[in-house]
Design an enzyme around this catalytic site. Structure first.
Site, PDB file in Angstrom:
ATOM      1  N   HIS A 201      97.503  20.735  30.271  1.00  0.00           N
ATOM      2  CA  HIS A 201      97.578  22.575  31.180  1.00  0.00           C
ATOM      3  C   HIS A 201      99.276  22.283  31.224  1.00  0.00           C
ATOM      4  O   HIS A 201      99.801  21.493  30.777  1.00  0.00           O
ATOM      5  CB  HIS A 201      97.226  22.309  32.438  1.00  0.00           C
ATOM      6  CG  HIS A 201      97.163  20.722  33.470  1.00  0.00           C
ATOM      7  ND1 HIS A 201      97.009  19.179  33.111  1.00  0.00           N
ATOM      8  CD2 HIS A 201      98.420  20.514  34.293  1.00  0.00           C
ATOM      9  CE1 HIS A 201      97.321  18.719  33.962  1.00  0.00           C
ATOM     10  NE2 HIS A 201      99.247  19.655  34.361  1.00  0.00           N
ATOM     11  N   SER A 202      99.046  23.468  32.033  1.00  0.00           N
ATOM     12  CA  SER A 202     100.800  23.996  32.408  1.00  0.00           C
ATOM     13  C   SER A 202     100.561  24.964  33.610  1.00  0.00           C
ATOM     14  O   SER A 202      99.020  24.487  34.518  1.00  0.00           O
ATOM     15  CB  SER A 202     100.857  25.383  31.425  1.00  0.00           C
ATOM     16  OG  SER A 202     101.735  25.730  31.684  1.00  0.00           O
TER      17      SER A 202
END
Length: 134
Positions: free
Chosen positions: A52-53
């Site tokens: 994820h970011s």
């Protein structure tokens, strides 16, 4: 827009002593106030974490025990950093995709985050992430 050059390894000040070392994260070590602390442990060696970011959250990863790899992607480049020293942490800025893998037996990843958990801050689909970066 963040890129992989914005991600830095920071040496954590330590006090050496015959009884053992003491690592200290305080004052101006991080460019943010820590609002959440969590850790990963008992991660199988073939497991994958992250993926994820964050839109706004900063994270500082510390390998308290053992080692693991952090794969960083900014939409243009990929960079892999092995964390294996408890006196060195990795500062990940918002806008960088991260994946964690290759956990050694007994490894512990401590994370000092700039914010509390907020699902709306996560980008969990890599194709969506790429569309935002482009």
């Amino acid at each position: 827009m963040a890129n992989n050059d914005d991600v830095v390894v920071i040496e954590i000040p330590k006090v050496k002593d015959a009884r053992g070392n003491l690592a200290i994260v305080e004052k101006d070590i991080l460019p943010y106030k820590v609002n959440r602390v969590y850790y990963l442990y008992d991660v199988p060696s073939d497991a994958f974490r992250g993926g994820h970011s964050h839109k706004a959250q900063y994270e500082f990863l510390i390998p308290v025990s053992g080692s693991f790899d952090v794969i960083l992607k900014d939409g243009s480049t990929t960079r892999t950093i092995t964390l294996n020293k408890p006196d060195k942490g990795l500062l990940i800025v918002p806008g960088i995709w991260r994946e964690l893998e290759n956990f050694s037996s007994g490894s512990v990843c401590l994370v000092l985050a700039s914010d509390v958990y907020e699902e709306s801050d996560y980008i969990r689909d890599f194709n969506h992430y790429l569309s935002l970066e482009g």
